[in-house]
Design an enzyme around this catalytic site. Structure first.
Site, short mmCIF file in Angstrom:
data_model
loop_
_atom_site.label_atom_id
_atom_site.label_comp_id
_atom_site.label_asym_id
_atom_site.label_seq_id
_atom_site.Cartn_x
_atom_site.Cartn_y
_atom_site.Cartn_z
CB THR A 56 2.89 2.91 15.88
OG1 THR A 56 3.76 3.22 14.77
CG2 THR A 56 1.50 3.44 15.57
CD GLN A 89 -2.40 1.41 2.72
OE1 GLN A 89 -2.35 2.48 3.33
NE2 GLN A 89 -3.01 0.35 3.20
CB VAL A 145 4.76 1.65 8.30
CG1 VAL A 145 5.45 2.71 7.48
CG2 VAL A 145 3.25 1.66 8.04
CB CYS A 202 0.70 -12.44 47.06
SG CYS A 202 -0.46 -11.09 47.10
CB THR A 259 -7.25 -18.65 44.18
OG1 THR A 259 -7.62 -17.26 44.24
CG2 THR A 259 -5.93 -18.81 43.47
NE ARG A 310 -1.16 5.98 6.70
CZ ARG A 310 -0.46 6.67 7.61
NH1 ARG A 310 0.87 6.66 7.58
NH2 ARG A 310 -1.06 7.35 8.56
CB ALA A 355 1.31 -12.19 51.23
C1 LIG Z 1 -0.83 3.27 8.84
C2 LIG Z 1 -1.28 2.95 10.21
N1 LIG Z 1 -2.58 2.76 10.54
C3 LIG Z 1 -2.75 2.47 11.81
C4 LIG Z 1 -4.08 2.23 12.43
O1 LIG Z 1 -4.10 1.95 13.64
O2 LIG Z 1 -5.08 2.30 11.69
S1 LIG Z 1 -1.30 2.40 12.67
C5 LIG Z 1 -0.42 2.79 11.27
C6 LIG Z 1 1.06 2.92 11.27
C7 LIG Z 1 1.72 1.60 11.56
O3 LIG Z 1 3.12 1.81 11.44
P1 LIG Z 1 4.20 0.86 12.14
O4 LIG Z 1 4.08 -0.50 11.50
O5 LIG Z 1 5.49 1.51 11.83
O6 LIG Z 1 3.87 0.83 13.60
C1 LIG Z 2 -4.67 3.48 8.45
C2 LIG Z 2 -4.52 2.24 7.97
C3 LIG Z 2 -4.96 1.09 8.70
N1 LIG Z 2 -4.79 -0.15 8.20
C4 LIG Z 2 -4.20 -0.30 7.02
C5 LIG Z 2 -4.05 -1.71 6.51
F1 LIG Z 2 -3.41 -2.41 7.45
F2 LIG Z 2 -3.35 -1.74 5.42
F3 LIG Z 2 -5.23 -2.28 6.35
N2 LIG Z 2 -3.76 0.70 6.27
C6 LIG Z 2 -3.88 1.99 6.68
N3 LIG Z 2 -3.46 2.94 6.00
#
Ligand SMILES: Cc1nc(C(=O)O)sc1CCOP(=O)(O)O
Ligand SMILES: C=C1C=NC(C(F)(F)F)=NC1=N
Ligand SMILES: [Mg+2]
Length: 539
Positions: free
Chosen positions: A143, A43, A209, A466, A417, A45, A463
């Protein structure tokens, strides 16, 4: 000619980002390295890119994906997708509404939708199979890639809720990929845990990504990811995870205890202050070596000590970064972690902390009292109080149902428990299967009860619950390749037998504390489970 929808392989889905490739690489070279090493879907983006540049990039990546016979999806920009003849588009909740997207791109192109909650699944199910072809389920983990994140991380448990919604609304056609903070150290666990509660549906792929786009060795990163996704078993502890319908024999239990004495496991306690001293003495009584440390900088070294085991008890809230480092260290070292979510959901603070702990690590065992386990299973305690109450003032069959549900959700051994302890094995032999589920449901899980009759004084000391955690950690951590499930059963039976013995010898709660340690010492040094005054039954 658009890539045929039923031929799309969602298993390793690369989403590009033009801002993060390292020196000496280009977006194009990172994508090509991915395509050469197992990426099955791409994809593009681009969040802030001039249209002319987006088109140039799109045309180049379009040719590249055609060369590798991999479908190309364009994020958000439907006009660009049509202009460069992409195979599909991906839109978010705030983008062009799905029915209009379908109207513009036609019936054959792939449409992906970002989904973060069950209501959005209800909507796509109502549109039916001609609209959304797959969903991006996220954000799984935190992320930095997605700017101004609107969604808080849902963890594997959040993804399970989305999978459950797809099953509830019967959206059988819709495929799923997880996205958000996915990397080699958490992908096996996501694939292993993310199964719908009816056992029928798992994720169809992993989308990411930075793990590839920001990698200095994108080819190597893609290869590692490919191997993990092709895998079918998640060996996160040395113990055997092979599920069994048989109960442990007294010989099995004796052997486990003797093995622990031989191996003398290190049991790191991150626990509450009240438990410190007693937990350390219980651990020593069991021929194990306690260390009560919350020093973040040493968790890595501790986890590499032979037979190291972590007991995480959230009675007192340790610094969350220390907890996360410890979970990461012990999971990376493939050493067992026992989790005691003290006071789960009794306050918002504890709910958030315990849910964070549950989403950040794979546990060998989760142990709680009946109210903690019932709330983990989203079953309220109110409903069942008093209904043909067992001695726990709770319907035992409800506790068994809840224990199995939690074991299934977290793919771990769960102990609930009480006067009757309930133990369920949700590990599914450590197996996972992309797209297809486990084939079993919580009710199918092996579950045993351990009963020694009432020991009321057990509740009169600090405890006690625990320290069952310390006992489980010692026996799980020291038992080599023995069955994880049997090691937990042995620990629970040993602890109850010792409690029973101590209750007959003590004069009050003070001496009970001492008698309990003596009894644990005695039963783990003169090992003869045939003499334990407890009953283990399959349930
Ligand atoms: C493009 C995108 N969409 C997300 C969602 O939650 O919909 S998180 C995300 C970025 C993910 O990047 P990385 O693999 O580097 O964490
Ligand atoms: C925001 C996003 C969330 N999910 C996905 C995917 F994982 F590809 F489906 N792509 C995106 N750009
Ligand atoms: Mg507790």
């Amino acid at each position: 000619m658009v890539f045929p929808k039923d031929k799309v392989d969602y298993s390793l889905y690369l989403v590009t980002d033009s801002g993060m490739q390292p020196e000496g690489t280009t977006l194009y070279s990172q994508v090509e390295a991915g395509l050469q090493n197992g990426v099955t879907l791409v994809q593009i983006r681009e969040k802030d890119c001039e249209t002319i540049d987006f088109i140039k990039e799109g045309i180049a990546i379009r040719k590249l994906c055609t060369k590798y016979n991999v479908p190309l999806i364009i994020n958000d920009r439907i006009d660009v997708a049509l202009a460069i003849d992409a195979d599909g588009v991906h839109v978010g909740q705030e983008d062009m509404p799905i029915p209009l997207v379908r109207k513009i791109v036609g019936p054959d192109r792939i449409i992906g939708w970002s989904v973060g909650k069950a209501e959005e699944v209800k909507q796509l199910a109502e549109w039916g199979p001609d609209y959304v072809d797959y969903i991006g389920v996220g954000t799984i983990f935190p992320t930095l890639t997605k700017k101004n994140p609107k969604k808080s991380p849902m963890g594997p448990q959040g993804a399970i809720k989305v999978l459950d919604a797809l099953e509830t609304y019967n959206a059988t056609w819709c495929k799923t990929v997880a996205i958000g903070g996915l990397h080699p150290n958490n992908i096996p666990r996501v694939l292993y845990q993310c199964v719908s509660s009816n056992g029928k549906r798992a994720l169809d792929g992993i989308s990411l990504v930075s793990d590839i786009m920001a990698s200095k060795n994108a080819a190597g990163s893609a290869k590692i990811l490919r191997d993990l996704i092709n895998g079918t078993s998640f060996k996160y502890v040395p113990n055997s995870l092979v599920s069994t319908k048989n109960l442990p024999t007294t010989n099995d239990m004796a052997d486990i205890i003797k093995t622990v004495s031989k191996n003398r496991p290190l049991v790191q306690h991150i626990t509450n202050k009240v438990h410190y001293n007693f937990g350390a003495n219980v651990t020593l009584a069991l021929n194990s070596s306690p260390i009560m440390s919350e020093i973040e900088s040493e968790v890595g070294e501790l986890s590499l000590i032979p037979y190291a085991t972590l007991l995480l008890n959230t009675g007192t809230i340790a610094p969350i970064d220390t907890v996360k480092s410890a979970l990461r260290a012990y999971n990376d070292a493939k050493r067992p972690i026992v989790f005691d979510p003290v006071g789960y959901s009794s306050t918002t603070t504890r709910l958030v902390l315990n849910d964070t702990c549950l989403s950040f690590g794979q546990y060998a065992c989760v142990k709680g009292n009946s109210s903690e386990i019932l709330s983990l299973a989203n079953l309220s305690t109110e409903k069942m109080k008093g209904v043909d109450a067992s001695s726990d003032n709770m319907d035992l069959s409800l506790l068994i149902k809840a224990t199995k549900a939690v074991a299934f959700q977290f793919k771990t051994v769960v102990v609930c428990t009480g006067e009757t302890d309930v133990i369920a094995d949700g590990t599914n032999s450590g197996d996972y299967q992309l797209s297809k589920g486990t084939g079993n449901i919580p009710d199918d899980l092996m579950c045993v009860t351990v009963n020694g009759g009432p020991i009321p004084i057990m509740g009169d000391i600090t405890a006690s619950g625990c320290s069952l955690g310390s006992t489980i950690a010692s026996l799980v951590g020291g038992s080599d390749t023995h069955s994880l499930f049997y090691s937990v059963i042995t620990a629970v039976a040993l602890y109850k037998a010792a409690g029973k013995l101590a209750s007959t010898r003590c004069k009050g709660s003070g001496s009970f504390h001492v008698e309990l340690i003596d009894a644990l010492y005695e039963l783990s040094h003169n090992v003869d489970p045939t003499k334990w005054d407890v009953k283990i039954s399959a349930s």
